[in-house]
Design an enzyme around this catalytic site. Structure first.
Site, short mmCIF file in Angstrom:
data_model
loop_
_atom_site.label_atom_id
_atom_site.label_comp_id
_atom_site.label_asym_id
_atom_site.label_seq_id
_atom_site.Cartn_x
_atom_site.Cartn_y
_atom_site.Cartn_z
N ARG A 43 0.87 -1.19 0.00
CA ARG A 43 0.00 0.00 0.00
C ARG A 43 0.90 1.23 0.00
O ARG A 43 1.51 1.54 1.02
CB ARG A 43 -0.89 -0.03 1.24
CG ARG A 43 -1.81 1.18 1.39
CD ARG A 43 -2.70 1.01 2.62
NE ARG A 43 -3.68 2.07 2.75
CZ ARG A 43 -3.46 3.19 3.43
NH1 ARG A 43 -2.32 3.40 4.05
NH2 ARG A 43 -4.41 4.11 3.50
N SER A 115 -12.82 -2.93 0.97
CA SER A 115 -12.99 -2.25 2.26
C SER A 115 -14.45 -1.90 2.46
O SER A 115 -15.11 -1.41 1.54
CB SER A 115 -12.20 -0.93 2.28
OG SER A 115 -10.83 -1.18 2.24
N LYS A 144 -4.29 6.05 8.69
CA LYS A 144 -5.05 6.38 7.48
C LYS A 144 -5.67 7.76 7.70
O LYS A 144 -6.57 7.91 8.54
CB LYS A 144 -6.14 5.33 7.24
CG LYS A 144 -6.92 5.52 5.94
CD LYS A 144 -7.86 4.34 5.74
CE LYS A 144 -9.01 4.64 4.82
NZ LYS A 144 -8.70 4.54 3.42
#
Ligand code: 3NM
Length: 215
Positions: A43, A115, A144
């Protein structure tokens, strides 16, 4: 899909190692990949690569490490990169490419994760072609920046009967909350800080796996 791979699902990219070069970050990621985690997700967010080739080389090298270790290599968001690298899977957010379009491109054999951030998305995801769901943030997370409001373990527990897909909890998960999460029936945890913030990621990974096994 073998849902055992979700147990201790490690997510990271160079942005999680501020102050380090991309290659120093890579070393840290590899060290954690070798600590007994069951999957790795590449990521990378907000990282400025020198060029596209540098990003590809980093991702390729991490894919090769995952392969040697026998753990799935999942690419976050980028279906094209997942295909180019023959990744084991791709993970999509609610605002990324549509899952049905991604499925057409990657075929049946690639894992697709999705998600979900609330009960409505969880219910809708049941009809999707996702292989597993990442539900969160369960707890507040600093990792995040655009995370939605934390769901909390109680709410998540109430959502679980609506779910029939393999599922990981994500967001602010530490070892102290693990027993509660295992108890409500999730299949694994996806973590960044828990592993990168530890001097003993091998002990962390073992604790996670043992806790699931003991349940
Ligand atoms: N996705 P940490 S929370 C990558 O809620 C990510 O979808 C989330 O990092 C979501 O374990 C999150 O450090 C960050 O809290 C997880």
């Amino acid at each position: 899909m073998n849902k055992e791979f979700l147990r201790c699902y490690f997510i990271a990219g160079p942005q999680n190692f501020p102050g380090l070069s991309i290659w120093e970050a890579q070393e840290k990621i590899v060290l954690i990949m070798k600590s007994g985690v069951t999957a790795y997700q590449f990521r990378d967010k907000g990282i400025v690569y020198q060029n596209d080739r540098q990003r590809l080389e980093l991702a390729q090298s991490l894919r090769d490490t995952a392969r040697k270790l026998g753990i799935p290599f999942i690419v976050n968001d980028d279906v094209g990169l997942a295909i180019a690298l023959k990744a084991d899977g791709v993970h999509l957010g609610q605002n990324d490419e549509k899952l049905s379009d991604a499925r057409q491109k990657v075929g049946r054999s690639m894992i697709i994760g999705l998600s979900v951030n609330n009960a409505t998305e969880l219910a809708k995801a049941q009809e999707s072609q996702a292989d597993y769901l990442g539900v969160g943030p369960v707890y507040p997370t600093l990792t995040k920046t655009d995370a939605t409001h934390p769901i909390g373990v109680q709410e998540l527990g109430k959502m679980m009967p609506q779910n029939h897909l393999p599922i990981v909890g994500i967001g602010g998960i530490g070892l102290s909350v693990l027993p509660e999460l295992v108890h409500i029936g999730i299949d694994g945890i996806a973590v960044i800080s828990l592993l990168i913030g530890s001097n003993h990621p091998d002990t962390v990974a073992k604790t996670v796996l043992d806790t699931f096994k003991a349940h």
